[in-house]
Design an enzyme around this catalytic site. Structure first.
Site, short mmCIF file in Angstrom:
data_model
loop_
_atom_site.label_atom_id
_atom_site.label_comp_id
_atom_site.label_asym_id
_atom_site.label_seq_id
_atom_site.Cartn_x
_atom_site.Cartn_y
_atom_site.Cartn_z
N ARG A 226 99.98 27.82 33.48
CA ARG A 226 101.36 27.84 33.01
C ARG A 226 102.08 29.03 33.63
O ARG A 226 101.47 30.10 33.81
CB ARG A 226 101.44 27.95 31.48
CG ARG A 226 101.15 26.66 30.72
CD ARG A 226 102.20 25.58 30.97
NE ARG A 226 101.97 24.36 30.23
CZ ARG A 226 101.39 23.26 30.72
NH1 ARG A 226 100.97 23.22 31.97
NH2 ARG A 226 101.25 22.18 29.97
N HIS A 274 104.51 21.20 39.61
CA HIS A 274 103.75 20.85 38.39
C HIS A 274 103.08 19.48 38.55
O HIS A 274 103.30 18.56 37.77
CB HIS A 274 104.68 20.84 37.16
CG HIS A 274 103.91 20.99 35.87
ND1 HIS A 274 104.38 21.66 34.77
CD2 HIS A 274 102.68 20.53 35.50
CE1 HIS A 274 103.49 21.62 33.79
NE2 HIS A 274 102.45 20.94 34.21
P1 NAP Z 1 91.27 24.40 26.78
O1 NAP Z 1 90.15 23.41 26.81
O2 NAP Z 1 91.93 24.70 25.48
O3 NAP Z 1 90.72 25.74 27.43
C1 NAP Z 1 91.44 26.92 27.43
C2 NAP Z 1 90.55 28.06 27.90
O4 NAP Z 1 91.35 29.26 27.91
C3 NAP Z 1 89.38 28.30 26.96
O5 NAP Z 1 88.24 28.69 27.68
C4 NAP Z 1 89.89 29.47 26.11
O6 NAP Z 1 88.88 30.29 25.57
C5 NAP Z 1 90.66 30.25 27.14
N1 NAP Z 1 91.62 31.13 26.47
C6 NAP Z 1 92.61 30.82 25.61
N2 NAP Z 1 93.24 31.94 25.17
C7 NAP Z 1 92.58 32.97 25.75
C8 NAP Z 1 92.71 34.38 25.67
N3 NAP Z 1 93.65 34.96 24.89
N4 NAP Z 1 91.87 35.15 26.39
C9 NAP Z 1 90.90 34.57 27.15
N5 NAP Z 1 90.71 33.24 27.27
C10 NAP Z 1 91.56 32.46 26.58
O7 NAP Z 1 92.43 23.94 27.78
P2 NAP Z 1 92.30 22.99 29.05
O8 NAP Z 1 92.31 21.58 28.64
O9 NAP Z 1 91.20 23.49 29.91
O10 NAP Z 1 93.72 23.28 29.75
C11 NAP Z 1 94.08 24.60 30.17
C12 NAP Z 1 95.55 24.64 30.53
O11 NAP Z 1 95.77 23.98 31.76
C13 NAP Z 1 96.49 23.91 29.57
O12 NAP Z 1 96.76 24.69 28.43
C14 NAP Z 1 97.70 23.71 30.42
O13 NAP Z 1 98.55 24.82 30.28
C15 NAP Z 1 97.15 23.67 31.85
N6 NAP Z 1 97.31 22.35 32.49
C16 NAP Z 1 98.08 22.24 33.60
C17 NAP Z 1 98.22 21.03 34.25
C18 NAP Z 1 99.03 20.92 35.51
O14 NAP Z 1 99.26 19.81 36.01
N7 NAP Z 1 99.46 22.00 36.09
C19 NAP Z 1 97.57 19.90 33.76
C20 NAP Z 1 96.79 20.04 32.62
C21 NAP Z 1 96.66 21.27 32.00
P3 NAP Z 1 87.84 29.72 24.47
O15 NAP Z 1 86.95 28.79 25.27
O16 NAP Z 1 87.13 30.91 24.01
O17 NAP Z 1 88.65 29.01 23.45
#
Ligand code: NAP
Length: 311
Positions: A226, A274
């Site tokens: 993001r 995006h």
């Molecule tokens: P997720 O499964 O919720 O994983 C998020 C990861 O970030 C987890 O490992 C979490 O730690 C870590 N995290 C969260 N807050 C943190 C902090 N304060 N300090 C350190 N680590 C932290 O999310 P996901 O499904 O992988 O998706 C990740 C992000 O990708 C989404 O939120 C979205 O913004 C982005 N995204 C972008 C696109 C695009 O097309 N550009 C598409 C899809 C998603 P824990 O494991 O300890 O909870």
């Protein structure tokens, strides 16, 4: 018969209608699904950020709001949303992100641009030989559904991958770190950094002047996470000083990225609109139908957002 309001944008309805109906039918669920419904009769809302639906108060019988995006920052803080909120975790999003990250890492790792952008009759056999993957450390910030999949795919190619998350994680393929000290260590060796943490108050400006300075000189940043994860002014300064050699950015504080934004014209920035990983209706419909089945059976929803964490 459950009643499902499709509030993920009218323009998406033609793409979602058939896969959703098929996925529900496969689960033996007879449902009514439409773009408009009397709010108090709605059981489930399929949702996407940008939807005109912002006030969830009238949906007094709604069992769940199902976001079709992985990121929930645009809805998680909505004070009218008292219903359970789920987000999208599915094969399509994961595989799409893995492919985007591997592709972008390979572009920078192999220095592909020179032969793609300069075809001018000059035989450049003297360009620098890239190190092998095993000599190119990559750091994944975020080891969730997407970060872990992409990180492990890179490790399978041979990159030494370090991952960082909020809580401790285990992987046979990558070195896992967490917490403030872990972040310092993860950045200190990274030649390529990939951001896949969600946008929350804790992750805003995760890459700032101080953390960018921890990177080895000339590191590459890839941000499919993001926009607000990066302090834009600090990144521009780091690019200009050479501390960061290139940034490939898929997400921005303001989207679409304004025409006059410095990123567009910056020679060391690649802007993509995006598109790193789109939700595909064909795979997402399965997840939505399964959660509706669970809701009807009184079972817990999958991929429910923890509002206290914000993701
Ligand atoms: P997720 O499964 O919720 O994983 C998020 C990861 O970030 C987890 O490992 C979490 O730690 C870590 N995290 C969260 N807050 C943190 C902090 N304060 N300090 C350190 N680590 C932290 O999310 P996901 O499904 O992988 O998706 C990740 C992000 O990708 C989404 O939120 C979205 O913004 C982005 N995204 C972008 C696109 C695009 O097309 N550009 C598409 C899809 C998603 P824990 O494991 O300890 O909870």
């Amino acid at each position: 018969m459950p009643r499902i309001l499709f509030a993920a944008g009218d323009s998406r309805w033609p793409t979602y209608e058939a896969p959703l109906k098929a996925a529900l039918a496969e689960k033996g669920i007879e449902a009514e699904i439409a773009l408009e419904m009397a709010p108090e009769t709605v059981d489930y809302i399929i949702y996407a950020p940008g939807s005109p639906l912002q006030d969830f108060t009238p949906f007094t019988n709604c069992k769940a709001v199902m976001n079709i995006w992985a990121g929930v920052e645009a809805i998680v803080g909505n004070p009218t949303l008292t219903q359970p909120l789920t987000r999208m975790v599915d094969h399509g999003l994961k595989q799409g992100m893995l492919e985007w990250v591997v592709g972008q890492v390979m572009r920078h790792h192999l220095g592909l641009d020179i032969h793609i952008t300069t075809q001018d009759g000059v035989w450049r056999h003297d360009t620098t030989v890239p190190p092998l993957a095993e000599d190119r450390p990559v750091t994944m910030l975020g080891l969730g559904e997407l970060g872990m999949a992409a990180g492990e795919a890179l490790a399978r190619i041979g990159f030494p991958v370090t991952g960082w998350s909020r809580s401790p994680k285990e992987s046979d393929l990558i070195t896992t770190l967490h917490g403030a000290e872990g972040l310092k260590q993860a950045l200190s060796t990274a030649q390529i950094v990939v951001l896949l943490v969600p946008f929350t108050p804790q992750t805003e400006n995760l890459l700032n002047a101080e953390t960018l300075a921890l990177l080895p000189e000339g590191a590459v940043i890839l941000n499919p996470g993001r926009g607000p994860l990066i302090d834009d002014s600090a990144l521009l300064a780091a690019l200009d000083s050479g501390q960061v050699s290139h940034a490939t950015l898929d997400v921005f504080r303001t989207e679409p990225l304004p025409e006059d934004h410095a990123y567009w014209a910056h020679p060391k920035v690649t802007v993509s609109p995006h598109i790193a990983s789109e939700t595909r209706a064909s795979t997402a419909a399965q997840v939505l139908a399964e959660n509706i089945r669970r809701g009807e059976a009184g079972e817990p929803f999958r991929f429910q957002v923890d509002r206290s964490r914000g993701y």
